[in-house]
Design an enzyme around this catalytic site. Structure first.
Site, PDB file in Angstrom:
ATOM      1  N   GLY A  30       1.770  -2.282   5.410  1.00 57.92           N
ATOM      2  CA  GLY A  30       0.700  -2.835   6.431  1.00 57.92           C
ATOM      3  C   GLY A  30      -0.268  -3.776   5.960  1.00 57.92           C
ATOM      4  N   LYS A  33       0.935  -8.007   2.694  1.00 55.75           N
ATOM      5  CA  LYS A  33       1.639  -8.540   1.547  1.00 55.75           C
ATOM      6  C   LYS A  33       2.745  -9.727   1.934  1.00 55.75           C
ATOM      7  CE  LYS A  33       3.303  -4.614   0.266  1.00 55.75           C
ATOM      8  NZ  LYS A  33       2.702  -3.959   1.429  1.00 55.75           N
ATOM      9  N   THR A  34       3.299  -9.377   2.937  1.00 55.18           N
ATOM     10  CA  THR A  34       4.148 -10.547   3.579  1.00 55.18           C
ATOM     11  C   THR A  34       3.327 -11.988   3.702  1.00 55.18           C
ATOM     12  OG1 THR A  34       5.468  -8.916   4.462  1.00 55.18           O
ATOM     13  CG2 THR A  34       5.954 -10.929   5.392  1.00 55.18           C
ATOM     14  N   TYR A  69      12.836   7.954   5.736  1.00 54.42           N
ATOM     15  CA  TYR A  69      11.817   8.448   6.853  1.00 54.42           C
ATOM     16  C   TYR A  69      12.319   9.747   7.559  1.00 54.42           C
ATOM     17  CZ  TYR A  69       8.697   4.794   5.624  1.00 54.42           C
ATOM     18  OH  TYR A  69       7.662   4.095   4.840  1.00 54.42           O
ATOM     19  N   GLN A  80      14.587   6.196  -3.557  1.00 50.90           N
ATOM     20  CA  GLN A  80      13.615   5.538  -4.632  1.00 50.90           C
ATOM     21  C   GLN A  80      14.559   5.070  -5.780  1.00 50.90           C
ATOM     22  OE1 GLN A  80      10.405   6.028  -3.034  1.00 50.90           O
ATOM     23  NE2 GLN A  80      10.774   5.000  -4.950  1.00 50.90           N
ATOM     24  N   GLU A 103       6.544  -9.118  -4.683  1.00 52.47           N
ATOM     25  CA  GLU A 103       6.152  -8.182  -3.528  1.00 52.47           C
ATOM     26  C   GLU A 103       6.201  -6.771  -3.965  1.00 52.47           C
ATOM     27  OE1 GLU A 103       5.793  -7.128   1.037  1.00 52.47           O
ATOM     28  OE2 GLU A 103       7.264  -8.464   0.318  1.00 52.47           O
ATOM     29  N   GLU A 171       9.757   2.872  11.364  1.00 48.10           N
ATOM     30  CA  GLU A 171       8.296   3.299  10.641  1.00 48.10           C
ATOM     31  C   GLU A 171       7.494   3.969  11.718  1.00 48.10           C
ATOM     32  OE1 GLU A 171       7.776  -0.053   7.266  1.00 48.10           O
ATOM     33  OE2 GLU A 171       6.669  -0.429   9.245  1.00 48.10           O
TER      34      GLU A 171
HETATM   35  P1  DGT Z   1       3.142  -5.769   4.422  1.00 53.41           P
HETATM   36  O1  DGT Z   1       3.563  -7.155   4.556  1.00 53.41           O
HETATM   37  O2  DGT Z   1       2.052  -5.528   3.471  1.00 53.41           O
HETATM   38  O3  DGT Z   1       2.733  -5.196   5.813  1.00 53.41           O
HETATM   39  O4  DGT Z   1       4.386  -5.040   3.750  1.00 53.41           O
HETATM   40  P2  DGT Z   1       5.345  -4.440   4.480  1.00 53.41           P
HETATM   41  O5  DGT Z   1       5.032  -3.152   4.960  1.00 53.41           O
HETATM   42  O6  DGT Z   1       6.396  -5.458   5.158  1.00 53.41           O
HETATM   43  O7  DGT Z   1       6.269  -3.646   3.102  1.00 53.41           O
HETATM   44  P3  DGT Z   1       6.054  -2.764   2.183  1.00 53.41           P
HETATM   45  O8  DGT Z   1       6.116  -2.894   0.919  1.00 53.41           O
HETATM   46  O9  DGT Z   1       4.948  -1.823   2.694  1.00 53.41           O
HETATM   47  O10 DGT Z   1       7.307  -1.779   2.633  1.00 53.41           O
HETATM   48  C1  DGT Z   1       8.261  -1.635   3.701  1.00 53.41           C
HETATM   49  C2  DGT Z   1       8.725  -0.263   4.012  1.00 53.41           C
HETATM   50  O11 DGT Z   1       9.322   0.137   2.894  1.00 53.41           O
HETATM   51  C3  DGT Z   1       7.512   0.568   4.254  1.00 53.41           C
HETATM   52  O12 DGT Z   1       7.940   1.557   5.221  1.00 53.41           O
HETATM   53  C4  DGT Z   1       7.199   1.301   3.077  1.00 53.41           C
HETATM   54  C5  DGT Z   1       8.466   1.256   2.169  1.00 53.41           C
HETATM   55  N1  DGT Z   1       8.461   1.229   0.918  1.00 53.41           N
HETATM   56  C6  DGT Z   1       8.255   0.275   0.017  1.00 53.41           C
HETATM   57  N2  DGT Z   1       8.338   0.685  -1.159  1.00 53.41           N
HETATM   58  C7  DGT Z   1       8.695   1.876  -1.224  1.00 53.41           C
HETATM   59  C8  DGT Z   1       8.940   2.897  -2.366  1.00 53.41           C
HETATM   60  O13 DGT Z   1       8.851   2.456  -3.517  1.00 53.41           O
HETATM   61  N3  DGT Z   1       9.234   4.043  -1.758  1.00 53.41           N
HETATM   62  C9  DGT Z   1       9.139   4.467  -0.766  1.00 53.41           C
HETATM   63  N4  DGT Z   1       9.551   5.931  -0.252  1.00 53.41           N
HETATM   64  N5  DGT Z   1       9.007   3.817   0.678  1.00 53.41           N
HETATM   65  C10 DGT Z   1       8.602   2.396   0.225  1.00 53.41           C
END
Ligand code: DGT
Length: 229
Positions: A30, A33-34, A69, A80, A103, A171
């Site tokens: 959150g 990054k997107t 989750y 992972q 990203e 989430e």
């Molecule tokens: P943004 O645009 O900054 O809001 O990014 P998001 O939230 O779309 O993308 P991000 O990277 O935070 O990840 C999407 C989902 O994947 C989020 O629920 C966290 C999870 N996630 C990402 N990388 C990992 C990882 O290496 N391990 C775990 N457990 N979860 C991960």
């Protein structure tokens, strides 16, 4: 590396064959990054590689993100392991672009997410040892050269509010404490440098609203995609 100089692209590419100038975008869930990637996708000499969340949500019919989750004790290592494969694919993917923006990375997967799962007790010692051994092998044997890391620094409370607003099904039950853990590990890695940092870090205040953040991004554009307009 000197992101301020105009010829940084040729400097950093010297001796690296055709490898593009490589930028990682890091930050909590959150953090924005997107939107960051979306902005840079307009430049024709820039390739942006978004995190493969869709693959994680539908891998041969399985929603791996949801499984992780829902039952992190059971599924963290499985998740992972697939994150690692898909991120590795992004690191080594050849690109004809001058700049490649990725990203997240194998680094944050290891230093922030795997560590958080371990600290929260979702991965046991044996699982953590095995996945760490994989990372050691990858970091030692493969060329994961990075030129710049963008850190979208966000308070966990703001990240949590954004996650709730966008309401991705998987989430909706992420506790603030989980985000605090991921945040602390980003801070330890990118600010306190307690784990190896593979490139210079450019920190942006991602607590700001999207318009203000975009202004800051534009101010640093020459550092982020040097030599490209
Ligand atoms: P943004 O645009 O900054 O809001 O990014 P998001 O939230 O779309 O993308 P991000 O990277 O935070 O990840 C999407 C989902 O994947 C989020 O629920 C966290 C999870 N996630 C990402 N990388 C990992 C990882 O290496 N391990 C775990 N457990 N979860 C991960």
């Amino acid at each position: 590396m000197s992101p301020n100089s105009n010829n940084v692209l040729s400097d950093s590419q010297e001796g690296r064959g055709d490898k593009p100038y490589t930028v990682l975008v890091e930050g909590n869930i959150g953090s924005g990054k997107t939107s960051f990637l979306n902005y840079f996708s307009q430049f024709k000499d820039v390739e942006t590689l978004a995190e493969p969340v869709d693959k994680w949500r539908n891998f041969k019919g399985f929603n791996l993100l949801e499984l992780m989750y829902q039952d992190p004790h059971k599924y963290s290592l499985m998740f992972q392991s697939y994150v690692q494969l898909t991120m590795l694919d992004h690191h080594v993917k050849p690109s004809s672009a001058k700049v490649k923006i990725i990203e997240r990375s194998l680094y944050s997967a290891r230093y922030c997410f795997v560590e958080n799962l371990r600290q929260k007790g979702y991965m046991d010692g044996a699982e953590h040892a095995v996945i760490s051994e994989w990372y050691d092998w990858i970091f030692d044997k493969l060329d994961l050269t990075v030129d710049l890391i963008i850190y979208l620094r966000t308070s966990p409370v703001i990240a949590s509010a954004r996650i709730q607003r966008r309401s991705r099904n998987e989430e909706n039950k992420i506790p603030l404490e989980y985000l605090q853990g991921v945040h602390n590990l980003h801070e330890e890695w990118l600010i306190k440098k307690k784990c190896p940092v593979p490139a210079k870090v450019l920190e942006l205040d991602a607590n700001q609203d999207p318009e203000a953040l975009l202004k800051d991004i534009k101010k640093c554009q020459d550092q982020i995609i040097p030599g490209i307009s």
